[in-house]
Design a protein around this motif. Structure first.
Motif, mmCIF file in Angstrom:
data_model
loop_
_atom_site.group_PDB
_atom_site.id
_atom_site.type_symbol
_atom_site.label_atom_id
_atom_site.label_comp_id
_atom_site.label_asym_id
_atom_site.label_seq_id
_atom_site.Cartn_x
_atom_site.Cartn_y
_atom_site.Cartn_z
ATOM 1 N N ALA A 16 0.840 -0.904 0.065
ATOM 2 C CA ALA A 16 -0.142 -0.053 -0.076
ATOM 3 C C ALA A 16 0.835 1.276 -0.019
ATOM 4 O O ALA A 16 0.524 2.227 -0.820
ATOM 5 N N ALA A 17 1.884 1.219 0.742
ATOM 6 C CA ALA A 17 2.814 2.409 1.103
ATOM 7 C C ALA A 17 3.633 2.571 -0.408
ATOM 8 O O ALA A 17 3.615 3.659 -0.949
ATOM 9 N N SER A 18 4.178 1.432 -0.899
ATOM 10 C CA SER A 18 4.721 1.634 -2.197
ATOM 11 C C SER A 18 4.026 2.134 -3.196
ATOM 12 O O SER A 18 4.483 2.901 -4.089
ATOM 13 N N ASP A 19 2.821 1.574 -3.302
ATOM 14 C CA ASP A 19 2.015 1.972 -4.533
ATOM 15 C C ASP A 19 0.949 3.243 -4.423
ATOM 16 O O ASP A 19 0.337 3.569 -5.108
ATOM 17 N N ASP A 20 1.146 3.708 -3.045
ATOM 18 C CA ASP A 20 0.054 4.832 -2.476
ATOM 19 C C ASP A 20 -1.409 4.378 -2.803
ATOM 20 O O ASP A 20 -2.237 5.113 -3.514
ATOM 21 N N ASP A 21 -1.743 3.087 -2.746
ATOM 22 C CA ASP A 21 -3.098 2.649 -3.158
ATOM 23 C C ASP A 21 -3.882 1.848 -2.131
ATOM 24 O O ASP A 21 -3.358 0.905 -1.285
ATOM 25 N N LEU A 22 -5.115 2.473 -1.798
ATOM 26 C CA LEU A 22 -5.938 2.329 -0.685
ATOM 27 C C LEU A 22 -6.362 0.744 -0.909
ATOM 28 O O LEU A 22 -6.666 0.233 0.320
ATOM 29 N N ALA A 23 -6.585 0.266 -1.936
ATOM 30 C CA ALA A 23 -6.911 -0.981 -2.171
ATOM 31 C C ALA A 23 -5.982 -2.130 -1.610
ATOM 32 O O ALA A 23 -6.303 -3.081 -1.347
ATOM 33 N N LYS A 24 -4.635 -1.659 -1.328
ATOM 34 C CA LYS A 24 -3.898 -2.838 -0.531
ATOM 35 C C LYS A 24 -3.636 -2.685 0.809
ATOM 36 O O LYS A 24 -2.461 -2.879 1.207
ATOM 37 N N THR A 25 -4.555 -1.960 1.511
ATOM 38 C CA THR A 25 -4.343 -2.026 2.951
ATOM 39 C C THR A 25 -5.699 -2.029 3.606
ATOM 40 O O THR A 25 -6.745 -2.343 2.763
ATOM 41 N N VAL A 26 -6.175 -1.806 4.828
ATOM 42 C CA VAL A 26 -7.375 -2.114 5.396
ATOM 43 C C VAL A 26 -8.135 -0.731 5.328
ATOM 44 O O VAL A 26 -7.180 0.159 6.317
ATOM 45 N N HIS A 27 -8.952 -0.296 5.006
ATOM 46 C CA HIS A 27 -9.399 1.089 5.154
ATOM 47 C C HIS A 27 -10.150 1.276 6.502
ATOM 48 O O HIS A 27 -11.198 0.546 6.986
ATOM 49 N N GLY A 84 -11.824 3.748 7.993
ATOM 50 C CA GLY A 84 -13.128 4.106 7.903
ATOM 51 C C GLY A 84 -14.018 3.066 7.699
ATOM 52 O O GLY A 84 -15.063 2.790 8.528
ATOM 53 N N GLU A 85 -13.827 2.250 7.007
ATOM 54 C CA GLU A 85 -14.689 0.974 6.785
ATOM 55 C C GLU A 85 -14.584 -0.334 7.992
ATOM 56 O O GLU A 85 -15.491 -0.481 8.619
ATOM 57 N N LEU A 86 -13.227 -0.150 8.545
ATOM 58 C CA LEU A 86 -13.132 -0.860 9.595
ATOM 59 C C LEU A 86 -13.768 -0.406 10.992
ATOM 60 O O LEU A 86 -14.592 -1.182 11.855
ATOM 61 N N ALA A 87 -13.711 0.707 11.170
ATOM 62 C CA ALA A 87 -14.436 1.459 12.276
ATOM 63 C C ALA A 87 -16.004 1.247 12.292
ATOM 64 O O ALA A 87 -16.825 0.902 13.026
#
Length: 123
Positions: free
Chosen positions: A45-56, A58-61
């Motif tokens: 996620a950090a390398s690609d700056d891509d939200l789809a490659k991490t846990v969102h 806001g959605e988790l909350a």
């Protein structure tokens, strides 16, 4: 999967719910405070700056709050397990640490907090 200590942490989610052993707790409800930390490999996620490659987060909350609000249980231990299951349901989550605080617990002596903490990993 490589060992990682990367985490996303939500602290102090406040939820009004109707959990507890006593009838008045079920009827009146009370505030529960939830802390959840998920271990996720964040390198992609950090390398690609891509939200789809991490846990969102806001959605988790939102998912955690919905899990706490639904059908009442007697024990905050059970509630902690429910929250951990929700967190582990997010793709990429390796481990979930959950603390459920019950600041209005029916205790007859002065206290600052009552909490149950668990750590669960993928099966």
């Amino acid at each position: 999967m490589a060992d990682t200590r990367d985490r996303i942490t939500l602290t102090g989610l406040r939820v009004r719910a109707h959990h507890g052993v006593f009838e008045f707790e079920r009827e009146q409800g009370q505030e529960f405070v939830i802390d959840v930390s998920v271990v996720v490999d964040l390198r992609a996620a950090a390398s690609d700056d891509d939200l789809a490659k991490t846990v969102h987060y806001g959605e988790l909350a939102e998912a955690v709050v919905a899990a706490v609000e639904r059908d009442p249980v007697d024990l905050i231990e059970t509630l902690a397990e429910r929250v951990a299951d929700v967190a582990l349901g997010f793709p990429g989550t390796i481990e979930a640490a959950v603390t459920v605080h019950k600041p209005q617990a029916p205790i007859t002596v002065p206290f600052a907090d009552v909490a149950v903490s668990i750590v669960r990993g993928r099966a």
